[in-house]
Design a protein around this motif. Structure first.
Motif, PDB file in Angstrom:
ATOM      1  N   THR A 105      22.891   7.957  -6.903  1.00 54.68           N
ATOM      2  CA  THR A 105      21.813   7.336  -6.025  1.00 54.68           C
ATOM      3  C   THR A 105      21.111   6.423  -6.601  1.00 54.68           C
ATOM      4  OG1 THR A 105      21.694   9.560  -4.628  1.00 54.68           O
ATOM      5  CG2 THR A 105      20.215   8.044  -4.080  1.00 54.68           C
ATOM      6  N   LEU A 106      20.464   6.652  -7.660  1.00 52.98           N
ATOM      7  CA  LEU A 106      19.831   5.485  -8.343  1.00 52.98           C
ATOM      8  C   LEU A 106      20.649   4.291  -8.673  1.00 52.98           C
ATOM      9  CD1 LEU A 106      17.577   7.489 -11.126  1.00 52.98           C
ATOM     10  CD2 LEU A 106      16.788   5.912  -9.028  1.00 52.98           C
ATOM     11  N   ALA A 107      21.849   4.608  -9.111  1.00 56.02           N
ATOM     12  CA  ALA A 107      22.649   3.585  -9.344  1.00 56.02           C
ATOM     13  C   ALA A 107      23.100   2.678  -8.169  1.00 56.02           C
ATOM     14  CB  ALA A 107      24.030   3.988 -10.112  1.00 56.02           C
ATOM     15  N   LEU A 108      22.986   3.242  -6.908  1.00 61.13           N
ATOM     16  CA  LEU A 108      23.473   2.603  -5.844  1.00 61.13           C
ATOM     17  C   LEU A 108      22.241   2.027  -5.035  1.00 61.13           C
ATOM     18  CD1 LEU A 108      26.607   4.659  -4.755  1.00 61.13           C
ATOM     19  CD2 LEU A 108      26.655   2.516  -5.821  1.00 61.13           C
ATOM     20  N   ARG A 109      21.413   1.267  -5.452  1.00 55.20           N
ATOM     21  CA  ARG A 109      20.327   0.564  -4.675  1.00 55.20           C
ATOM     22  C   ARG A 109      20.748  -0.220  -3.480  1.00 55.20           C
ATOM     23  NH1 ARG A 109      21.023  -2.357  -9.232  1.00 55.20           N
ATOM     24  NH2 ARG A 109      20.837  -4.615  -8.867  1.00 55.20           N
ATOM     25  N   PRO A 110      19.801  -0.110  -2.545  1.00 56.78           N
ATOM     26  CA  PRO A 110      20.191  -0.984  -1.312  1.00 56.78           C
ATOM     27  C   PRO A 110      20.512  -2.521  -1.821  1.00 56.78           C
ATOM     28  CG  PRO A 110      18.509   0.473  -0.988  1.00 56.78           C
ATOM     29  CD  PRO A 110      18.627   0.732  -2.393  1.00 56.78           C
ATOM     30  N   GLY A 111      21.493  -2.923  -1.102  1.00 54.92           N
ATOM     31  CA  GLY A 111      21.571  -4.408  -1.382  1.00 54.92           C
ATOM     32  C   GLY A 111      22.567  -4.697  -2.467  1.00 54.92           C
ATOM     33  N   ALA A 112      22.769  -3.751  -3.314  1.00 57.27           N
ATOM     34  CA  ALA A 112      23.780  -3.935  -4.348  1.00 57.27           C
ATOM     35  C   ALA A 112      25.166  -4.251  -4.113  1.00 57.27           C
ATOM     36  CB  ALA A 112      23.609  -2.570  -5.362  1.00 57.27           C
ATOM     37  N   LEU A 113      25.691  -3.876  -3.139  1.00 58.53           N
ATOM     38  CA  LEU A 113      27.118  -4.224  -2.781  1.00 58.53           C
ATOM     39  C   LEU A 113      27.133  -5.459  -2.093  1.00 58.53           C
ATOM     40  CD1 LEU A 113      28.259  -0.718  -1.600  1.00 58.53           C
ATOM     41  CD2 LEU A 113      28.750  -1.987  -3.936  1.00 58.53           C
ATOM     42  N   PRO A 114      28.045  -6.309  -2.072  1.00 60.97           N
ATOM     43  CA  PRO A 114      28.188  -7.434  -1.276  1.00 60.97           C
ATOM     44  C   PRO A 114      28.198  -7.382   0.097  1.00 60.97           C
ATOM     45  CG  PRO A 114      29.706  -7.541  -3.169  1.00 60.97           C
ATOM     46  CD  PRO A 114      29.183  -6.252  -3.057  1.00 60.97           C
ATOM     47  N   GLY A 115      27.395  -8.167   0.917  1.00 65.01           N
ATOM     48  CA  GLY A 115      27.411  -7.876   2.117  1.00 65.01           C
ATOM     49  C   GLY A 115      26.631  -6.807   2.955  1.00 65.01           C
ATOM     50  N   GLU A 116      26.005  -6.083   2.098  1.00 70.88           N
ATOM     51  CA  GLU A 116      25.124  -4.930   2.482  1.00 70.88           C
ATOM     52  C   GLU A 116      23.809  -5.502   2.777  1.00 70.88           C
ATOM     53  OE1 GLU A 116      23.797  -0.541   1.008  1.00 70.88           O
ATOM     54  OE2 GLU A 116      24.502  -1.916  -0.323  1.00 70.88           O
TER      55      GLU A 116
END
Length: 160
Positions: free
Chosen positions: A50-61
Motif C-alpha cells: 500500500t505504501l508503494a502504490l501511492r495515489p497518482g503513481a499509475l499513469p492516468g490515475e
C-alpha cells in the motif's frame, strides 16, 4: 526367581503420559505462534504494498485529496492491526516458552523415574546372573561327587 516388576511402574506410566500431554500442548502453542507470525507477515506485506502504490503513481490515475485521505486512513488501520498482531505474537511467544518449560520439567521428571527403573532392572539382572551361577556351581559340585560311569565300581572291601 519371580519376574521383574518395577514397584513404581504406575508412576512411570503417569509421568510418561504427562510428558506426552505437555508435548502436545507445546506443539499446539508452536502452531498458534506460526499462524500469528504468518498473519503478521501478511499484514506487513500489505502495508508495504500500500505504501508503494501511492495515489497518482499509475499513469492516468486521478490524484485527489480524498484518495490520499482514504489511503492514509487505510495505512493507519493497517498499522494498528500490525501493532495488535505484534502484541499477539509476543503473547504467543511467551506461551510457547511456558509450554517448553513445562515439557522440559515433565521430561526430567520421567527421566528420574526411568533411571530408577533402569537401576532396578540392572540389579534384577545381576541377581538373576548370580542365581544362575550358583545353580551351575551346585550342579557341577553334585556331578563331581558322583562316580564316573566308566570307572570300575569301588567296593567297601577293596578300599580297606
Amino acid at each position: 526367581m519371580r519376574r521383574f516388576t518395577f514397584r513404581l511402574q504406575t508412576v512411570l506410566n503417569y509421568r510418561h503420559t504427562i510428558e506426552q500431554l505437555r508435548e502436545q500442548e507445546f506443539t499446539a502453542a508452536q502452531g498458534r505462534l506460526a499462524l500469528v507470525q504468518a498473519h503478521l507477515a501478511q499484514l506487513r506485506a500489505e502495508f508495504q504494498q500500500t505504501l508503494a502504490l501511492r495515489p497518482g503513481a499509475l499513469p492516468g490515475e486521478r490524484f485527489d485529496a480524498a484518495s490520499i485521505a482514504d489511503r492514509e486512513r487505510y495505512l493507519q488501520t493497517l498499522q494498528t492491526a500490525i501493532e495488535e498482531q505484534q502484541r499477539r505474537l509476543d503473547a504467543a511467544q511467551i506461551v510457547v516458552e511456558e509450554k517448553r518449560t513445562a515439557l522440559v520439567e515433565a521430561r526430567r521428571a520421567r527421566e528420574v523415574v526411568e533411571q530408577l527403573y533402569n537401576k532396578e532392572l540392572a540389579n534384577y539382572k545381576l541377581q538373576l546372573l548370580q542365581l544362575e551361577q550358583k545353580m551351575m556351581d551346585d550342579l557341577a559340585t553334585t556331578r563331581h561327587h558322583l562316580p564316573h560311569p566308566l570307572s570300575p565300581p569301588i567296593h567297601q572291601e577293596e578300599a580297606a
